[in-house]
Scaffold this motif. Structure first.
Motif, short mmCIF file in Angstrom:
data_model
loop_
_atom_site.label_atom_id
_atom_site.label_comp_id
_atom_site.label_asym_id
_atom_site.label_seq_id
_atom_site.Cartn_x
_atom_site.Cartn_y
_atom_site.Cartn_z
N UNK A 59 -2.11 -20.45 -30.99
CA UNK A 59 -2.43 -21.58 -30.04
C UNK A 59 -3.64 -21.07 -29.23
N UNK A 60 -3.54 -19.83 -28.62
CA UNK A 60 -4.51 -19.10 -27.94
C UNK A 60 -5.78 -19.31 -28.66
N UNK B 256 10.39 -25.46 -16.92
CA UNK B 256 9.74 -26.85 -17.01
C UNK B 256 10.11 -27.18 -18.73
N UNK B 257 9.86 -26.14 -19.54
CA UNK B 257 10.20 -26.28 -20.68
C UNK B 257 11.53 -26.44 -20.97
N UNK B 258 12.42 -25.98 -20.22
CA UNK B 258 13.65 -26.28 -20.44
C UNK B 258 14.23 -27.57 -20.02
N UNK C 131 5.12 -25.85 -26.65
CA UNK C 131 3.63 -25.88 -26.70
C UNK C 131 3.00 -26.90 -25.53
N UNK C 132 3.73 -27.93 -25.12
CA UNK C 132 3.21 -28.86 -24.05
C UNK C 132 3.13 -28.36 -22.70
N UNK C 133 4.03 -27.36 -22.52
CA UNK C 133 3.87 -26.68 -21.07
C UNK C 133 2.89 -25.83 -21.14
N UNK C 134 2.32 -25.03 -22.26
CA UNK C 134 1.34 -24.22 -22.13
C UNK C 134 -0.07 -24.92 -21.99
N UNK C 135 -0.14 -26.19 -22.48
CA UNK C 135 -1.52 -26.78 -22.51
C UNK C 135 -2.45 -26.62 -21.25
N UNK C 136 -1.87 -26.86 -19.95
CA UNK C 136 -3.06 -26.71 -19.07
C UNK C 136 -3.42 -25.38 -18.93
N UNK C 137 -3.04 -24.17 -19.62
CA UNK C 137 -3.36 -23.02 -19.46
C UNK C 137 -4.28 -22.53 -20.69
N UNK C 138 -4.66 -23.58 -21.56
CA UNK C 138 -5.44 -23.15 -22.79
C UNK C 138 -6.68 -22.32 -22.66
N UNK D 209 4.76 -13.51 -12.82
CA UNK D 209 6.19 -13.53 -13.36
C UNK D 209 6.72 -15.03 -12.80
N UNK D 210 6.48 -15.43 -11.67
CA UNK D 210 6.54 -16.51 -11.19
C UNK D 210 6.13 -17.85 -11.73
N UNK D 211 4.88 -17.67 -12.21
CA UNK D 211 4.44 -18.59 -13.35
C UNK D 211 5.21 -18.79 -14.48
N UNK D 212 5.59 -17.32 -15.06
CA UNK D 212 6.29 -17.76 -16.39
C UNK D 212 7.55 -18.45 -16.22
N UNK D 213 8.41 -18.02 -15.25
CA UNK D 213 9.41 -18.90 -14.84
C UNK D 213 9.45 -20.08 -14.49
N UNK D 214 8.53 -20.43 -13.87
CA UNK D 214 8.25 -22.02 -13.77
C UNK D 214 7.90 -22.73 -14.89
N UNK D 215 7.07 -21.99 -15.91
CA UNK D 215 6.40 -22.75 -17.04
C UNK D 215 7.85 -22.98 -17.84
#
Lengths: 234, 234
Positions: free
Chosen positions: A184-185, A80-82, A107-114, A71-77
């Motif tokens: 994207x996944x 960063x999106x905002x 989508x840019x924020x998701x990139x490191x997690x692909x 949940x911390x990760x979700x909020x951080x991502x």
């Protein structure tokens, strides 16, 4: 759980002493690094505690489960999106261009997690999972993203939506963003370029379709569809 | 794996002795009953073997993993789907009505599994999972459903699709059916009526949108979108 005012130290750091706050931040940072470097499956409370230099018992005090760390990760991502989207929304008053900004910066924020998408998907997909993006537990992150879409829709001057759709649209767009993230996944093309091309074509069709939202024969079924779409999981 | 000519006894019963064929059928039937009564998580090779009255070693000989048993379930469900849909397709030559038949008879087959949707979703969602509906291993079941949509599109006389879309549409419709099934998995309304209402509204909009597929300005981006959609996972 985050809506509970009696939530423990994991839900907010507001009531913590400065030392406790530093400990919590160290665990959180170690977890976020681990999710980025080793994915969901490769992150354990034991490793996070070791990386943060605290005992495993101490780590569990602040974050009772790995779910709390995600949940911390979700909020951080989403924060960063905002941060990436909001300043760029000033560039244009065109609805479709504003939506493009929110989708693309997301989508840019998701990139490191692909490369780790698979493990996260498995943990997220069950309807009753607290990691499901639609769960009560995920609401802090979800509220940020829905809020971005609301902002994109609300201040659009060119191609604005009829009022009745403007109300329903932010949540429907957020669900569209979840679907785009799912595509994207699965996207194995270099740099996930295929997802970007899909988004481009979908936005072109949206632009062509927007005038139809003013036709009475379209409005009824479209309103019905949006009402049902945003009720997903109820 | 099912495309491999050297596949073991799990892939086909054609080469089995009559006794082996009966054993395989007993295991398969026990597994299908168990998936219906206890879901994915509640089904184990040990229980299936016991229910079929065979040794666990014997069960593993015919079905090396639980995945192989789920593939049997997929095929059985889709064969029932085909048996329910095909005769009804003769009732109408209208494209949208024919699609409605395929979608509705498909949802009917899923009904017994609703309470277990969560466990199946978790096992199916990872891109590399052999239980993913888009995997090579799932192609026997997928081919049946895509074939049904192809049949629904090919013989439509009223509201037919332009040729270029008729080619791409069956697979895109199958993906739409997967999304509808995902919505259904999350649908907690009695009898999953909400999913039926969603389908009804979506088909109304499809009918209104069909004439647009003949407009040159729409055709380009729509073709682009469909091409990318059906490439999901590549």
């Amino acid at each position: 759980m985050f809506e509970n005012e009696d939530a423990g130290p994991d839900a907010t750091s507001a009531a913590l002493t400065p030392k406790a706050e530093r400990t919590r931040a160290a665990i959180r940072d170690a977890a976020l690094r681990s999710f980025r470097d080793h994915g969901f499956d490769g992150t354990t409370m034991r490793k996070v505690a070791a990386d943060a230099g605290v005992s495993i018992g101490n780590a569990y005090y602040y974050f009772p489960t790995k779910t709390h760390l995600v949940q911390e990760l979700y909020v951080e991502v989403q924060e960063a999106h905002r941060a990436a989207a909001l300043p760029r929304l000033d560039e244009t008053t065109d609805l479709v261009e504003r939506l493009a900004i929110v989708f693309r910066t997301g989508l840019e924020q998701l990139r490191p997690f692909h490369e780790y998408a698979s493990g996260f998907l498995t943990a997220m997909i069950a309807p009753e999972s607290p990691l499901n993006p639609m769960s009560a537990e995920s609401s802090p992150a979800r509220d940020i993203t829905v809020g971005l879409f609301r902002e994109a829709v609300a201040r659009a001057k060119k191609n604005p939506l009829p009022e009745e759709f403007a109300v329903r649209m932010p949540q429907a767009l957020w669900l569209g963003y979840l679907l785009l993230s799912l595509y994207w996944s699965y996207d194995r093309s270099p740099g996930q370029r295929r997802t970007e091309r899909l988004l481009t074509q979908a936005l072109k069709l949206l632009k062509l379709g927007l005038p139809l939202t003013r036709m009475p024969v379209v409005r009824g079924p479209l309103r019905g569809l949006l009402d049902l779409v945003v009720e997903v999981g109820e």
